[in-house]
Design a protein around this motif. Structure first.
Motif, PDB file in Angstrom:
ATOM      1  N   ARG A 185      37.104  35.882 -15.188  1.00 34.52           N
ATOM      2  CA  ARG A 185      37.365  34.450 -15.254  1.00 34.52           C
ATOM      3  C   ARG A 185      38.834  34.218 -14.945  1.00 34.52           C
ATOM      4  N   ARG A 186      39.137  33.007 -14.485  1.00 36.81           N
ATOM      5  CA  ARG A 186      40.522  32.636 -14.168  1.00 36.81           C
ATOM      6  C   ARG A 186      40.740  31.180 -14.532  1.00 36.81           C
ATOM      7  N   GLU A 187      41.868  30.909 -15.219  1.00 39.52           N
ATOM      8  CA  GLU A 187      42.241  29.544 -15.584  1.00 39.52           C
ATOM      9  C   GLU A 187      43.728  29.355 -15.332  1.00 39.52           C
ATOM     10  N   GLN A 188      44.077  28.154 -14.897  1.00 34.93           N
ATOM     11  CA  GLN A 188      45.485  27.821 -14.660  1.00 34.93           C
ATOM     12  C   GLN A 188      45.740  26.401 -15.156  1.00 34.93           C
ATOM     13  N   MET A 190      40.891  29.113 -24.163  1.00 34.90           N
ATOM     14  CA  MET A 190      40.225  29.376 -22.894  1.00 34.90           C
ATOM     15  C   MET A 190      38.836  28.721 -22.878  1.00 34.90           C
ATOM     16  N   ALA A 191      38.304  28.542 -21.681  1.00 35.05           N
ATOM     17  CA  ALA A 191      37.024  27.859 -21.544  1.00 35.05           C
ATOM     18  C   ALA A 191      35.865  28.714 -22.000  1.00 35.05           C
ATOM     19  N   GLU A 217      44.090  35.221 -16.291  1.00 35.04           N
ATOM     20  CA  GLU A 217      42.905  35.879 -15.746  1.00 35.04           C
ATOM     21  C   GLU A 217      42.398  36.859 -16.794  1.00 35.04           C
ATOM     22  N   ARG A 267      42.154  19.357 -21.938  1.00 37.08           N
ATOM     23  CA  ARG A 267      41.308  19.310 -20.744  1.00 37.08           C
ATOM     24  C   ARG A 267      40.578  17.959 -20.708  1.00 37.08           C
TER      25      ARG A 267
END
Length: 1129
Positions: A427-430, A442-443, A494, A864
């Motif tokens: 997974r990747r978040e920015q 985190m999601a 990540e 978010r």
């Protein structure tokens, strides 16, 4: 020398005993051989040692016929002399060390004793010696004293040897001399055997005074104490066989001892003996033990850790809720927990080491890893992060479980083999920074341990040093020194998530082969396969339509040094994804193939460094371990179907001035897919760094990023300009930094995203000495987006202070403080936040101990909302004024919460009788957006202990506190007062008396108020150090909405055996409850604690519990067994 090594202490002892026995037998054999030779000398020869020679010896006469055997020193074994008519001084030099000795020949006839020669020297010279005038020697001799004729040689008592005998030092060996001229044996011949040369030879001593140049000098003189010794010339060992040829008809062996009795030689065969000096024996023993210890260290393996087993079992019949409320440490049913922490390190062979960590605890350090490092191959087994160097298109960093081998079949060929299983999905978040917000959720969760990779503006940060991770809840928490993180900075996380809905286990296999031409040139090839198992996991809850996939990658890369200043980097990879490895019946089941290519040149000279890179990645290529695309494109994240070119140049104009520039141009949607967006991305940066000898450093950089998007739905056309200037200056120990940064956003599509951000900061700090250091700074950030006329959109000010002071062991203080104020002129609001982490400790002596801790942290969650895209930079820093808008945002966002904790402890002994203790703890939770205090908890404890004499102590305690919540609105206050007396009124009899009042007050609901008055009387009888009995009575009067009176009786017997490794407590309790619903409760059982050896402890409890129906609930009957074992090794 034979080296003997062993790792066992028993084997060492046995070997040492054997060595001692061998030495004992050697000395015993030597004594036995000497005893055998003694009878041969008893017939007419006297055997004596050179170290115990008499000062006076009888003079030989002509009628003496027996031979005399003389032991000379350490290295010359024996010398057999034939008696001569007159005493002669014989000088023989050998290569061995000379010793002090006087040579004499006692006879059976009358002899006059003479004083021993103090200067007698035995020497042999390779050069011919001149004959000594015997008349000269005779003149210096003193007349001998007469002795009793009845005394024989056997009756002469030995006296101390000459003290003034001088010993000539051995000379450096020279060239061998020519053989001596043969001389006929006479009646006065002397036979000599030495250890230096294990042969038997004879030295002729002619009676004539005249000698030849090659003969041994023999002086005829009367021996006296004043006889001078002739100084030897250059000494050199003569070959024994060159002196006199063997006697005709007699075979002489190296092991023969010559014994002459005047008529013919008699040979006595004796094995050659080797005498080892004691110092050399000690050195042999030391070498033996040193080599043994060295071998043990080479094979030494250290194992340490703990193993914990915990079992809880409760068989309950009746009201389970009532049982759980009164037995909170027991769980109905059966539960078994175990954990292991094991560390192994050391040498398994002389050239191989092992390091293993096995940990199955329920925390972020849980892992199982074994590393074996050998001279050629290295193995990693268990849980480990996987990454392949020098590659970009094969694998992104991934956490796996399996085995990996790295080694070489040849010094130029290196190999890697991998067999593993993936632990999660990538997974990747920015997102942008949020000032002093510390926590970001985190999601997806839970996160695979050690799988996260966190960067801020492309710079990687470290877990434990810069941030913490809550893997179960999926929360990243930044530490105070990383704050604030402004909105102009990008945070990228990540990670891998443990997706339990996956129907198949996913395995990862592969190999890599590298040809290493030299240190700077190599050629490598990699094959990886990520494949799902053919059969689903047992108990999988995934959809029945899930199919197993397979992902293969073949990659080739090279790094080659073309010239001393130019090198080449190239890589190409082929990716094939099969969505359904069990079938290809439909188009969705067929394989997808993609390509990726990279080529680059790198140059480096004394003045410049440059790099040129080209990348081409098609839309179907995918790398193992990364979600979505492959290449990062600015703030858009990962993309595929891209062609990118990058260039970088750095040039050193002078020793103080360096310039740099870099550029990037990228294009997406190369396949011209009309349904996809196309991005034209350009990024240019340039600047210089100037450094002066006066500790000045100035850096100036500027850049422009142009991001134009086209396609069916145009969403942005952004231009970003950045300018930065940094000045570092050192004034002695004081270091300062000034920074100015300007960022301008211009979006022709989204006008709301147009803004200009100016950041100014100043920092300074110094390390005054080893005990004190400090840093402070301030910054100002302004945002102007045109939405507020004649003013900024927002203004933020930051202040920080970092102190550390530790002058001695008595006082230590450290603290990190940050203050932040955000003014939103559009929303007409202000938000104040703080960050603090401090501690002060003061212990001037043993009687006073104080400590204060103060901490402020922000437990915010990531924000978010699709309507407020953080990528467009339109997120307001605070809530709007409208109540409806506040409710909408609060319902959408997770409001950040500020947590403040404080703790102060002091323990002071006023004198030998009084000791005071105070403890204060406080915790507040504050909603940063609404400034509403979510909850507050405060508790204070005072305690005073009075000891009038040794066996009496009076303790008074007062405790008060409150717990206040905002929503739902509650407030509970309570206080506890108690007095306790403990007195040993007679030896072995201890009395405990306690009176306690507890008041619980619900501020908003009076019916919840409870007041409890307790009286406790206990007696402890200590029979011995291994047996104790405890009795106690307790009465509780409870005043509440439903009052009651409890009367409890307790009995316990404690046994501690003589070994003190066990402790058994047998107990029985009974309680009578008088209330509206009266009842009773009883329990009895055993608490035990036992040490097994020195590294294992077992704690447990077995009890029977029974309760009737009471106000709390219905009756129940239960049998409880709890046990815990901890093994330490």
């Amino acid at each position: 020398m034979i080296k003997i090594t062993t790792n066992s202490r028993f084997q060492r002892i046995m070997i040492m005993r054997i060595l001692l026995l061998v030495l004992f037998f050697q000395f015993s054999a030597r004594a036995a051989i000497s005893a055998v030779i003694e009878p041969e000398n008893a017939s007419g020869s006297a055997n004596f040692s050179a170290l115990s020679l008499p000062k006076t010896v009888p003079v030989a006469t002509a009628s003496a016929t027996p031979s005399t055997t003389c032991r000379v020193g350490k290295d010359v074994e024996t010398a057999t002399f034939r008696p001569i008519q007159t005493a002669k001084t014989v000088k023989i030099a050998t290569s061995a060390k000379p010793v002090k000795a006087a040579i004499s020949a006692p006879t059976t006839t009358s002899a006059k004793p003479l004083k021993a020669l103090d200067a007698a020297k035995i020497a042999t010279s390779t050069r011919p010696l001149k004959a000594t005038d015997s008349s000269t020697t005779a003149k210096t001799a003193k007349p001998a004293k007469a002795v009793d004729p009845s005394k024989t040689a056997a009756s002469v008592k030995p006296v101390k040897s000459a003290d003034s005998a001088k010993i000539a030092k051995p000379a450096r060996p020279a060239r061998p001399a020519r053989p001596a001229r043969p001389v006929a044996l006479a009646s006065s011949a002397v036979a000599l055997e030495t250890r230096v040369a294990p042969v038997t030879y004879q030295i002729a001593v002619p009676q004539k005074p005249a000698v030849s140049a090659d003969a041994v000098v023999v002086e005829t003189a009367v021996l006296s104490a004043d006889s001078p010794a002739v100084a030897p010339v250059k000494k050199e060992v003569l070959p024994a066989r060159s002196l006199i040829p063997a006697v005709a008809g007699v075979n002489v062996s190296p092991d023969d001892i010559a014994v002459e009795d005047g008529s013919m030689p008699v040979r006595v065969n004796e094995p050659q003996r080797i005498v080892t000096p004691p110092a050399q024996i000690v050195q042999y023993a030391r070498n033996f033990w040193d080599e043994a210890d060295e071998q043990i260290e080479k094979r030494n393996i250290n194992i340490s850790g703990t193993k914990t087993f915990e079992m809880k079992k409760a068989d309950v019949s009746g009201d389970i809720g009532h049982f759980s409320s009164e037995n909170y440490d027991s769980l109905p049913g059966f539960k078994l927990d175990q954990s292991l922490h094991l560390e192994v390190s050391g040498n398994i062979t002389d050239a191989a080491t092992v390091h293993a960590v096995l940990d199955d605890k329920d925390d972020e350090d849980r892992r199982f890893t074994v590393n074996i490092d050998g001279p050629v191959w290295k193995f990693v087994m268990g849980d480990f992060p996987l990454a392949i160097d020098d590659t970009e298109f094969a694998l992104f960093r991934k956490e796996v479980r399996g085995i990996m081998a790295q080694g070489a079949f040849h010094e130029r060929f290196k190999s890697i083999f991998l067999f593993s299983q993936s632990k999660g999905m990538a997974r990747r978040e920015q997102f942008r920074g949020a000032g002093q917000q510390q926590e970001f959720r985190m999601a997806a969760s839970p996160i695979v341990q050690n799988s996260e990779n966190v960067t801020i503006d492309g710079v990687a940060i470290s877990r434990g040093t810069d941030y913490f991770v809550d893997y179960e809840d999926g929360i990243i928490k930044f530490l105070p020194h990383m704050l604030p993180i402004e909105m102009t900075r990008w945070i990228v996380v990540e990670y891998e998530v443990s997706d339990k809905s996956m129907a198949f286990s996913r395995n990862l296999f592969g190999t890599r082969q590298v040809y290493q031409h030299n240190e700077t040139s190599h050629l490598g090839i990699t094959w990886l396969q990520e494949v799902d198992s053919s059969t689903p996991k047992s108990g999988a809850d995934a959809s029945g339509t899930a199919t197993p996939m397979q992902h293969d990658i073949i990659e080739m890369d090279t790094k080659w040094q073309l010239t001393p200043s130019v090198s080449m980097n190239a890589e190409t990879a082929l990716s094939r994804i099969d969505p359904n490895r069990n079938s290809e019946s439909t188009a969705q089941d067929r394989g997808i193939t993609g390509h990726a290519t990279r080529f680059g040149l790198t140059g480096k000279t004394l003045r410049s460094e440059s790099e040129l890179t080209y990348r081409r990645i098609d839309s179907k290529f995918k790398v193992v371990g990364r979600e979505g695309g492959v290449l990062e494109l600015g703030e858009r994240g990962l993309v595929n179907d891209i062609m990118s070119g990058r260039a970088r140049l750095g040039y050193k104009f002078t020793g103080a001035l360096t310039g740099f520039a870099d550029a990037e141009k990228s294009e997406t949607n190369l396949e011209d897919d009309p349904t996809m967006q196309a991005v034209d991305f350009n990024d240019y940066n340039t600047g210089f760094v100037w450094t002066s000898p006066g500790k000045n450093r100035i850096e100036v950089r500027t850049g422009r990023q142009y991001d134009r998007e086209s396609g069916p739905t145009r969403t942005s056309d952004m231009l970003r300009d950045t300018s930065t200037a940094v000045w570092d200056r050192a004034f002695g120990k004081l270091i300062t930094q000034s920074k100015l940064n300007k960022t301008k956003y211009d979006d022709s599509v989204n006008v709301a995203s147009d803004s200009e951000v100016i950041e100014m900061s100043f920092k300074m700090g110094a390390e005054a000495d080893e005990t004190f250091s400090w840093n402070t700074g301030l910054s100002r950030i302004t945002v102007d987006d045109g939405l507020v006329e004649n003013n900024y959109r927002s203004e933020t000010r930051n202040y920080d202070l970092d102190l550390s002071y530790e002058p001695n062991r008595v006082l230590s203080a450290r603290g990190l403080f940050q203050w932040r104020r955000e003014d939103d002129y559009l929303a007409n609001s202000r938000a104040n936040t703080e960050i603090a982490d401090s501690q002060i400790r003061y212990e001037p002596n043993r009687d006073l101990r104080t400590q204060f801790k103060y901490k402020i942290e922000n437990t915010s969650k990531v924000i978010r909302d699709p309507s407020l895209d953080p990528q467009k930079y339109i997120l307001p820093p605070s809530l709007p004024n409208s109540e409806q808008d506040k409710l909408d945002i609060v319902g959408t966002f997770e409001n950040p919460v500020q947590k403040t904790t404080a703790n102060f402890i002091t323990d002071y002994r006023l004198n030998r009788y009084l000791q005071a203790y105070f403890d204060w703890r406080r915790r507040d939770l504050l909603d940063q957006k609404t400034d509403i205090k979510v909850s507050s908890n405060d508790r204070r404890t005072w305690e005073l202990r009075y000891t009038p004499f040794e066996k009496m102590m009076l303790t008074t305690e007062y405790e008060e506190g409150y717990n206040r919540n905002h929503e739902p609105k509650t407030e509970l206050r309570d206080n506890i007062k108690s007095v306790q007396l403990r007195h040993e009124f007679h030896e072995g009899y201890i009395l405990d008396a306690t009176y306690e009042e507890k008041d619980e007050n619900d501020v908003y609901i009076d019916t919840n108020d409870i007041f409890t008055k307790s009286k406790i009387l206990g007696l402890q009888r200590v029979f011995s150090q291994w047996a104790t009995m405890e009795l106690a009575l307790q009465q509780d009067n409870i005043s509440s909405r439903e009052p009651s009176t409890d009367f409890e009786k307790r009995l316990a017997v404690i046994l501690t055996p003589f070994s003190r490794n066990q402790r058994y407590r047998f107990f029985a309790n009974h309680k009578d409850i008088s209330a509206v619903q009266s009842g009773s409760k009883y329990e009895f059982g055993l608490n035990f604690s036992q040490f097994i050896g020195t590294d294992t402890i077992i704690d447990g409890e077995v009890k029977k519990v029974n309760s009737s129906k009471t106000l709390i609930g219905g009756g129940y009957d239960a049998t409880v067994f709890n046990a815990k074992m901890v093994i330490t090794f």
